[in-house]
Design an enzyme around this catalytic site. Structure first.
Site, PDB file in Angstrom:
ATOM      1  N   ASP A 257       0.782  -1.241   0.000  1.00  0.00           N
ATOM      2  CA  ASP A 257       0.000   0.000   0.000  1.00  0.00           C
ATOM      3  C   ASP A 257       0.810   1.286   0.000  1.00  0.00           C
ATOM      4  OD1 ASP A 257      -2.405   1.381  -0.096  1.00  0.00           O
ATOM      5  OD2 ASP A 257      -2.613   1.478   2.073  1.00  0.00           O
TER       6      ASP A 257
ATOM      7  N   HIS B 185       2.358   3.734   7.022  1.00  0.00           N
ATOM      8  CA  HIS B 185       2.246   4.551   5.811  1.00  0.00           C
ATOM      9  C   HIS B 185       1.044   5.495   5.806  1.00  0.00           C
ATOM     10  CE1 HIS B 185       0.198   0.687   4.852  1.00  0.00           C
ATOM     11  NE2 HIS B 185      -0.688   1.465   4.282  1.00  0.00           N
TER      12      HIS B 185
END
Length: 923
Positions: A185, A431
């Site tokens: 991702d 993230h």
């Protein structure tokens, strides 16, 4: 005991047993106990030669905070925001794996698994261990989180990976060690991450996101799998990493999602019932486009927070496998099987092919022509700085925990620990954490967790300092020096200051404290006077004065334009270099999505200015100056919401620019992206350089990508790159380097220019899932967030510039001071090329030590040479009794680490660099 750091940019780490105080019992070295089992490649399902083998990989992607906090995601709270509950996913998956031994599942985020594991009974834990031993439940990646790759510092990444991998090692032994890195991702991929993964012992790396133009080219050329050569100075394959791009991001193929969050129809296989659809499902599956090099294809069967009701997925996957494979009797050459990334990787390795070779990175990332994910390089700048200084404080906390011994954790100031801050910092690497791409309430939660970690470490630090200094006087921490607030120093006529230098070499670093007075006598621990000044302005000047302003200190000369009040030149007095240099502040008008080319808006992820020309905030600055024996300053005011202090200290080789931006005005209904721009006389020819996660430097070229012919559609956003610690431009004679105090985005849009984005305040969401505009406010700043930070500028010849900017990058990150120390944890100063990266308590009698050679090959004539360090004579309070070398993440003995070998195609190595070597060796 001698440890040799034998290559430039190398890491070496050791576990060593110690005897620091009488409380310690001697111990030879840490033994990691491994369970014997059948785990490994033999647990993979058999494939069929001559057929297309489709590896179905059931998985869930569980963000460690994003739209909900970490706690809310784990428990399944606040489902009004997003339906997601990780504890139920793990409950359900384990239950379904037990019902069919053919089934497989992979899990990634140790932060969640650790919580779930602690709540299980002994019987359930033993059941899960058996699933792991049999390869039915496989851990991939294994870090505490799936870290961001653009805005993280390598030190924090190594720490969070070590934390997650150690838990898996301690809990499951050899069978729990991930073989594959899995970053499905993150929004772009850093070369330094690939290098670190290789040195952590991973056999391969899979991800989902890359630039749409790059993906299209790779699909046509069948180059979606490659060998990433992540360091040029290391002898291959030390930093080589097999890398694969997943075919559907990390989602299932269209029409084949069977989670409760999906709308695709289930497989209806009873011919006596209405809507029988097996033939249709099989036909659609067999027509999925496949553009890979071998007769193996990986398919991710899952997505965000899926498998809460795992029965839905597995019941349909069982049917899919059965009915597709039945077609083999009719001549079909497709074979479908449950699999894992490591099983898939094994088959690619068995193919014994040669693979394309890549040497640059995967930044910037765009998912379409006007949608560059380069805004998050700067989003939430205050959180980015808090994360960075929290990591610095954590390293100090860990060092003092080792030096102080047991009294550090339980001493005169109570019980302290480093674990709370370790976990908070590990979560912050996610993230959607330090990246700044979370909802505001989640960002607040990350900050709260860091603050709680600080509080625990402060007790530990107080205990250690009390023990080392022999003083039990209460200690007060000045936590708000970024806004020049410290109640103790502002109200006390007499106070003492403890300064700790976490670096393994002496540095001269200024200490600034707010006071309420005009004259102070400062002395060191031995009563010797320390040169100091109270920062009173001595001259006020408006720009119409036309008076020449020149600062000269030991190493630098700085001049300001008398008509504008702006910086006009910078000189290095050692090398007799001078460049014309101006600096000012600008803002880009953030797109609101209302233009003819695209409806894309600027948001937390995406940077999309409305025009290619930024608006100048002011062409002139009102200024005042301060000059004394310690520092010379020009204080500049550009507008009510932008100001700056330009500082030159006596013995500094860098010019400091301390900028303050905010609240960014939005009364004109325009979102703004604020930059600082340096314009110089350097002939940079469209090229500039940025660091990769704080380590190696990479060349960037305007409107250019090393691996494909770029069609540039966003001339500003498409030329922005992550700057984690420093960036520079250069020509044959001069190099101008900017060292940052946090991760920021920037570029060189014009020759001789560097621009760095400081702050973003936006009015629209960019439709990438976060669901709210990046418009930070708080009770303290109801009009909008105010951010303060520093840039350090240095000017040197290119051949010697690293001798200045590499130490600066460490100092601004872990600032310390040195003056007649009353205590030193080291017996001797480490060589300038060596950085003390990690000193951390491993268990009662064992310490994890990491040293790094921080210079790239050929970067410095003096410092890019091999260095030898005597470990036995390193520490002043520890007796080293035994040493054992580990890999980078400290979950394998170095001499036991083996990795798969891969063959690279000749002539395919794209580096994006010229005249540059970069490397660090395996740990």
């Amino acid at each position: 005991m001698i440890g040799k750091i034998h290559k430039q940019m190398s890491h070496d780490s050791w576990l060593f047993s110690k005897m620091a105080t009488p409380e310690y019992t001697p111990f030879v070295f840490l033994l990691l106990l491994f369970q014997s089992s059948v785990w490994g490649f033999p647990s993979c399902h058999a494939t069929k030669p001559g057929m297309l083998n489709v590896h179905l990989v059931p998985h869930t992607h569980d963000d460690v905070g994003w739209l909900k906090t970490v706690d809310q995601y784990f428990y399944g709270d606040r489902n009004d925001i997003q339906h997601a509950g990780v504890q139920y996913i793990l409950d359900s998956v384990v239950d379904q794996l037990l019902k069919n031994p053919d089934r497989r599942f992979i899990y990634v985020e140790t932060a969640f698994f650790y919580r779930w594991w602690k709540q299980q009974t002994d019987d359930m834990q033993n059941t899960v261990k058996q699933l792991v031993n049999e390869g039915r439940l496989e851990f991939v990646n294994g870090g505490w989180c799936m870290s961001d790759e653009a805005t993280t510092h390598y030190s924090a990444v190594i720490d969070q990976m070590t934390m997650g991998l150690r838990f898996l090692n301690d809990t499951f032994g050899h069978c729990g060690r991930p073989r594959v890195a899995w970053h499905i991702d993150p929004f772009g991929h850093a070369r330094e991450h690939a290098s670190m993964f290789a040195q952590m012992g991973y056999d391969g790396f899979f991800f989902g996101r890359l630039d749409y133009q790059d993906r299209n080219r790779r699909m046509v050329a069948r180059e979606q799998e490659m060998l990433w050569r992540a360091s040029e100075s290391l002898t291959p394959p030390m930093a080589d990493l097999f890398t694969g791009i997943l075919p559907n991001g990390y989602n299932p193929p269209e029409g084949f999602c069977w989670d409760q969050s999906c709308d695709d129809p289930p497989i209806r296989d009873d011919p006596d019932l209405e809507d029988y659809n097996v033939d249709d499902v099989v036909t659609r599956f067999l027509h999925i486009a496949l553009v890979y090099k071998t007769n193996h294809i990986i398919m991710t069967m899952g997505s965000d927070f899926q498998y809460e009701n795992a029965n839905l997925w597995y019941k349909n996957l069982d049917k899919l496998i059965r009915y597709v494979n039945q077609m083999q009797s009719n001549g079909s050459e497709v074979n479908v099987l449950y699999s894992t990334p490591s099983c898939y990787l094994q088959e690619l390795h068995r193919a014994n092919l040669t693979w394309p070779l890549k040497g640059d990175d995967f930044f910037p990332y765009a998912d379409s022509a006007h949608d560059f994910w380069t805004g998050y390089f700067t989003s939430r700048p205050a959180l980015k700085r808090y994360e960075r200084i929290s990591n610095s404080y954590l390293q100090t906390c860990k060092q003092l925990e080792v030096l102080g011994g047991p009294i550090s954790r339980k001493g005169p100031f109570g019980a302290g620990d480093s674990e709370t801050l370790k976990k908070a910092m590990a979560v912050a690497q996610h993230h959607d954490a330090v990246s700044g791409t979370e909802k505001q309430h989640v960002a607040n939660d990350y900050a709260r967790k860091l603050a709680n970690g600080w509080a625990h470490c402060q007790v530990l630090v107080s205990n250690t300092l009390s023990s080392l200094s022999g003083s039990s006087a209460p200690r007060v921490y000045c936590e708000h020096l970024n806004i020049s607030v410290c109640p103790l120093t502002e109200t006390s006529k007499k106070f003492s200051v403890n300064v700790y230098n976490p670096l393994a070499r002496p540095v001269s670093w200024p200490v600034r404290l707010p006071v309420n007075g005009t004259a102070y006598r400062i002395s060191d621990a031995k009563g010797k006077a320390v040169d100091s000044q109270v920062g009173l302005s001595v001259l006020i000047m408006v720009v119409i004065c036309r008076c020449s302003i020149t600062f000269v200190m030991t190493f630098l000369r700085v001049t300001f334009d008398p008509e504008t009040g702006l910086l006009s030149s910078l000189s290095n007095l050692e090398t007799q270099q001078t460049v014309k240099l101006s600096q000012n502040f600008y803002w880009y008008n953030a797109s609101d999505g209302n233009n003819s080319e695209s409806i894309q808006m600027s948001g937390a992820y995406i940077f999309r200015p409305n025009t290619s020309t930024p608006f100048i905030i002011s062409k002139t600055a009102k200024i005042e100056t301060l000059q004394n024996s310690v520092v010379q300053e020009v204080r500049q005011w550009f507008s009510p919401w932008v100001s700056q202090v330009v500082r030159l200290y006596t013995d500094s080789r860098a010019l400091e620019l301390e900028w303050t931006v905010g609240p960014v005005p939005i009364g004109d209904d325009l979102g703004k992206e604020v930059i600082s721009r340096l314009d110089s006389s350097i002939n940079s020819s469209g090229v500039f350089y940025t660091d990769s996660n704080g380590r190696e430097m990479l060349q960037r070229r305007k409107d250019y990508r090393p691996t494909w012919n770029l069609r540039q559609s966003e001339p500003i956003a498409g030329n922005y790159y992550p700057i984690n610690s420093r960036a520079y431009i250069k020509d044959d004679k001069d190099q101008l380097t900017v060292v940052t105090d946090r991760s920021q985005g920037g570029g060189s849009i014009q020759d001789g220019s560097l621009e760095i984005m400081l702050h973003r305040r936006l009015l629209y969401d960019d439709v990438r899932g976060v669901g709210e505009p990046l418009n930070e406010m708080s009770d303290i700043y109801p009009e909008g967030l105010v951010v303060r930070g520093r840039h350090l500028l240095s000017l040197s010849p290119p051949a010697t510039a690293a001798d200045t900017h590499r130490p600066l990058a460490q100092e601004v990150y872990q600032a310390g001071g040195e003056r007649e120390p009353i205590f030193s944890g080291l017996q001797a100063v480490l060589p300038p090329a060596v950085h003390l990266l990690t000193v951390s308590q491993w268990d009662q009698d064992t310490v994890l030590l990491r040293l790094e050679h921080q210079y790239q090959a050929s970067e410095s004539k003096e410092h890019s040479q091999p260095v030898t360090v005597n470990l036995q004579k390193l520490f002043s309070t520890l007796d080293v009794l035994g040493v054992s070398e580990m890999n980078l993440s400290a979950n394998q003995w170095k001499d036991e680490m083996t990795r798969l070998d891969w063959k690279a195609e000749s002539g395919t190595h794209h580096t994006g660099v010229t005249n540059q070597l970069s490397a660090y060796s395996a740990l």
